[in-house]
Design an enzyme around this catalytic site. Structure first.
Site, PDB file in Angstrom:
ATOM      1  N   VAL A  15     -16.145  20.205  -5.618  1.00 42.15           N
ATOM      2  CA  VAL A  15     -16.367  21.475  -6.705  1.00 42.15           C
ATOM      3  C   VAL A  15     -17.305  22.414  -6.140  1.00 42.15           C
ATOM      4  O   VAL A  15     -18.332  22.099  -5.573  1.00 42.15           O
ATOM      5  CB  VAL A  15     -16.629  20.848  -7.845  1.00 42.15           C
ATOM      6  N   ALA A  38     -16.668  14.153  -4.486  1.00 46.66           N
ATOM      7  CA  ALA A  38     -16.210  13.000  -4.802  1.00 46.66           C
ATOM      8  C   ALA A  38     -15.179  12.535  -3.963  1.00 46.66           C
ATOM      9  O   ALA A  38     -14.967  13.131  -3.105  1.00 46.66           O
ATOM     10  CB  ALA A  38     -15.608  12.852  -6.563  1.00 46.66           C
ATOM     11  N   LYS A  67     -12.224  23.391  -8.387  1.00 44.76           N
ATOM     12  CA  LYS A  67     -12.271  22.131  -7.754  1.00 44.76           C
ATOM     13  C   LYS A  67     -10.986  22.055  -6.803  1.00 44.76           C
ATOM     14  O   LYS A  67      -9.997  22.457  -7.000  1.00 44.76           O
ATOM     15  CB  LYS A  67     -11.648  21.093  -8.867  1.00 44.76           C
ATOM     16  N   ASP A 119     -12.276   7.572 -17.434  1.00 39.74           N
ATOM     17  CA  ASP A 119     -13.297   7.579 -16.221  1.00 39.74           C
ATOM     18  C   ASP A 119     -14.518   8.169 -16.814  1.00 39.74           C
ATOM     19  O   ASP A 119     -14.921   9.318 -15.960  1.00 39.74           O
ATOM     20  CB  ASP A 119     -12.743   8.095 -15.032  1.00 39.74           C
ATOM     21  N   LEU A 157     -12.137  12.425  -4.147  1.00 32.07           N
ATOM     22  CA  LEU A 157     -10.682  12.871  -4.043  1.00 32.07           C
ATOM     23  C   LEU A 157     -10.857  14.465  -4.149  1.00 32.07           C
ATOM     24  O   LEU A 157      -9.748  15.056  -3.489  1.00 32.07           O
ATOM     25  CB  LEU A 157      -9.843  12.659  -5.339  1.00 32.07           C
ATOM     26  N   ALA A 158     -12.018  15.287  -4.286  1.00 36.87           N
ATOM     27  CA  ALA A 158     -12.202  16.633  -4.217  1.00 36.87           C
ATOM     28  C   ALA A 158     -13.577  17.116  -4.047  1.00 36.87           C
ATOM     29  O   ALA A 158     -14.547  16.189  -4.391  1.00 36.87           O
ATOM     30  CB  ALA A 158     -11.572  17.204  -5.620  1.00 36.87           C
ATOM     31  N   ILE A 206     -20.997  22.001  -4.851  1.00 37.38           N
ATOM     32  CA  ILE A 206     -22.072  21.826  -5.633  1.00 37.38           C
ATOM     33  C   ILE A 206     -21.912  20.243  -6.246  1.00 37.38           C
ATOM     34  O   ILE A 206     -22.808  19.798  -6.752  1.00 37.38           O
ATOM     35  CB  ILE A 206     -22.161  22.924  -6.979  1.00 37.38           C
ATOM     36  N   ALA A 207     -20.756  19.792  -5.945  1.00 38.14           N
ATOM     37  CA  ALA A 207     -20.229  18.403  -6.329  1.00 38.14           C
ATOM     38  C   ALA A 207     -19.183  17.778  -5.344  1.00 38.14           C
ATOM     39  O   ALA A 207     -18.528  18.662  -5.019  1.00 38.14           O
ATOM     40  CB  ALA A 207     -19.984  18.118  -7.766  1.00 38.14           C
TER      41      ALA A 207
END
Length: 615
Positions: A212, A207, A227, A360, A209-210, A204-205
């Site tokens: 989710v 980035a 995550k 961040d 580095l990872a 669902i998301a």
């Protein structure tokens, strides 16, 4: 067969006769020896080549057999990552070399006072940003993270860089097939179905580095956000960081003014912490424990520790709206000015009061929703996500920071210098530090050789001549500068060339000298400024930050035990409020006046964007 042998024998005899006929008689024996030696060398070469191919074939075959039959999946991945790391390093050095050659070639004979300097420089910046962005996308992982960090430094880097790298904010690695189940097996020693009754097939998301995923715990049926770190990031971390360090070192050697290799240790430390999801869970709990008693509208999702490891983090699922989704916020009747005010208040509290700062807070890490426990009209709740990167400001630095901000408001140069020195900045750079930290022009030019228009106009003709004799120049006002054409701006560049060079050096020195934690504070403030600007600059963030700094400074001053001390403290705070109101009113009228000039065509839209950068 016999005829063939006879023909071969006759051919050999005829060849020997031909050789003997064309050579002197005394060289017959030596020539035949040379021929024989050459034939022997060829035979030995063939034998060596055959043995070499056979040995390599056996080595490759044995290695392949060992790789496919004896190594675990994790060991195979580590070997693959090592070979890919070499490829990423070569690609990065190629891009760095092309960028360096581009700058050197185009500015070899063009001085910075040339009329075409600005346009050429922007073109080079644009090409460099495109090459860096493409290299980050191809290399993935930590390179994308570094590129995203460059985007958030738009108060330092040229606009062409931040615009060209902005596409990296939506980029992520592509997870390989079966990687999720492999990661769960390595971390928990079981199948995905043993932990979750449901796990969304797609993230669902995502980035750098990872990723989710939405899931439900098998034991309690609670809805959670899972995550999952990209499986090979920690394997490739050391090699990629070494490559980045070497590239920054090379850039510093080629362009001494852009020597940022000193930042790599800080970046490495930050990334190591971001790759530890257990630490992220601890940061989330500490953040909520410090903010919730004072700011009831802040919420942090709960961590499920029994399902959390260094590469897997399971937290409470949040239904919310990204703070950057202006349209959805308005449709949900969530006032943007209230959203922005609460966000700035939260970040200011962390910087000036708790000292434990989310480093961040970009739009993807801040969600907004209506507080389910507060059924009132003003029930905007700010949800802070992604707590992997935090910085801690010690009490001593925090006190100096509060007092410095207070001195900037009061335009007290002696105090500005005192607390800048306390934060490690050199005495000659204290005004630069104040301007960089507040992200706005301060009360006077930051270079001693530049005189503000108000001061210059109050000087007598003799004083102005004496100032010119010392090499000092009058700095143009905002209105004068914005009304200048390109030729006038080029003339200003020539007059101020030395000053601009000194300011550039001062900024680089300031960034080097200030505590590393303050570099992350600058990143935090810049991301908040960007969010507010995207909402239309509906609030005055400077006033909110300044008031929080003043309240923070009071904690380090003499305790108000007597009634007269408390009365004095209240009057002082009232005085600060009046100063902030006056400052806010002046900036509001200036901004509206400049907008008026743009509307009626006296200034360009580019000028309007330039003005908005300082809101």
């Amino acid at each position: 067969m016999n005829a063939f042998r006879a023909y071969s024998l006759l051919s050999t005899i005829n060849t020997c006769r031909l050789i003997r006929r064309n050579l002197p008689s005394n060289s017959n024996t030596s020539t035949l020896r040379v021929i024989a030696d050459r034939v022997g060398v060829k035979r030995r070469s063939r034998r060596f080549l055959r043995n070499y191919i056979l040995a390599n074939g056996l080595l490759f075959g044995g290695g392949s057999l060992y790789y496919f039959c004896y190594l675990t999946t994790k060991q195979k991945r580590q070997i693959k990552v090592s070979f890919e790391g070499l490829q990423r390093a070569l690609r990065s050095f190629r891009i760095g070399f092309l960028i360096a050659v581009d700058y050197k070639y185009h500015f070899w004979t063009i001085p910075d006072t040339s009329p075409e300097y600005d346009s050429k420089l922007k073109e080079c910046h644009t090409r460099a940003a495109e090459r860096i962005a493409q290299g980050c996308i191809e290399n993935g992982g930590l390179y994308v993270k570094m590129g995203q960090g460059m985007v958030s430094a738009d108060h330092i880097l040229p606009r062409e860089y931040t615009d060209g790298l902005r596409l990296l904010q939506d980029r992520a690695l592509r997870r390989q097939r079966n990687e999720v189940s492999q990661l769960i097996d390595e971390e928990f020693g079981c199948e995905v179905s043993d932990l979750f009754s449901y796990l969304s097939p797609e993230p669902i998301a995502a980035a750098s580095l990872a990723e989710v995923y939405e899931g439900r715990l098998k034991s309690t049926d609670e809805r959670v956000a899972v995550k999952l770190q990209y499986i090979d990031l920690q394997d490739r971390f050391t090699g990629d960081m070494l490559t980045i360090r070497m590239i920054l070192y090379a850039i510093g050697r080629i362009f001494p003014k852009f020597e940022f290799s000193w930042m790599i240790d800080s970046v490495k430390s930050n990334l190591e912490r971001e790759l530890d999801f257990k630490l992220e869970g601890e940061n989330a709990e500490q953040c909520y424990a410090q903010l919730s008693p004072h700011l009831k509208y802040i919420y942090v999702p709960k961590v499920f520790w029994e399902y959390t490891t260094k590469r897997v983090l399971v937290m409470e699922y949040i239904d919310g709206i990204k703070i950057s989704d202006t349209k959805k916020l308005q449709e949900a009747n969530l006032p943007l000015n209230e959203v922005d005010t609460k966000l700035v208040e939260a970040m200011a509290f962390q910087i000036f009061h708790s000292g434990f700062v989310h480093a961040d807070p970009h739009p993807g890490n801040v969600y907004v929703r209506k507080d389910p426990n507060t059924p009132t009209e003003s029930n905007v709740q700010i949800v802070l996500l992604d707590h992997g990167l935090y910085v801690t400001i010690g009490p001593k630095d925090r006190e100096a920071l509060c007092q410095l901000w207070k001195a900037i408001i009061l335009k007290d140069e002696a105090k500005i210098k005192q607390y800048s020195l306390a934060l490690g900045v050199q005495a000659k750079d204290y005004l630069t530090f104040a301007a960089v930290l507040s992200m706005r022009p301060i009360h006077r030019p930051i270079h001693d050789m530049a005189i503000s228009p108000g001061v210059w106009d109050r000087m007598s003709p003799d004083e102005q001549r004496a100032a010119r004799a010392q090499g000092k120049v009058r700095f143009p006002s905002e209105k004068e500068f914005l009304n200048m054409n390109s030729q006038q701006k080029m003339a200003i560049r020539k007059d101020f060339a030395t000053i601009f060079s000194d300011i550039e050096d001062s900024i680089l020195r300031t960034l080097y000298d200030m505590p590393r934690s303050l570099l992350m504070i600058l990143r935090n403030l810049n991301q908040i400024r960007s969010t507010i600007r995207d909402h239309g600059n509906l609030i005055d963030r400077h006033t909110i930050m300044a008031r929080s700094a003043i309240l923070g400074a009071r904690k380090y001053e003499t305790p108000q035990r007597l009634i007269k001390d408390r009365i004095y403290a209240r009057l002082e705070l009232f005085m600060f409020d009046l100063i902030l109101f006056k400052d806010r009113t002046e900036r509001w009228f200036k901004f509206k006046f400049l907008k008026f000039l743009v509307i009626f065509g006296y200034m360009s839209k580019e000028t309007e964007k330039l003005v908005e950068q300082f809101q």
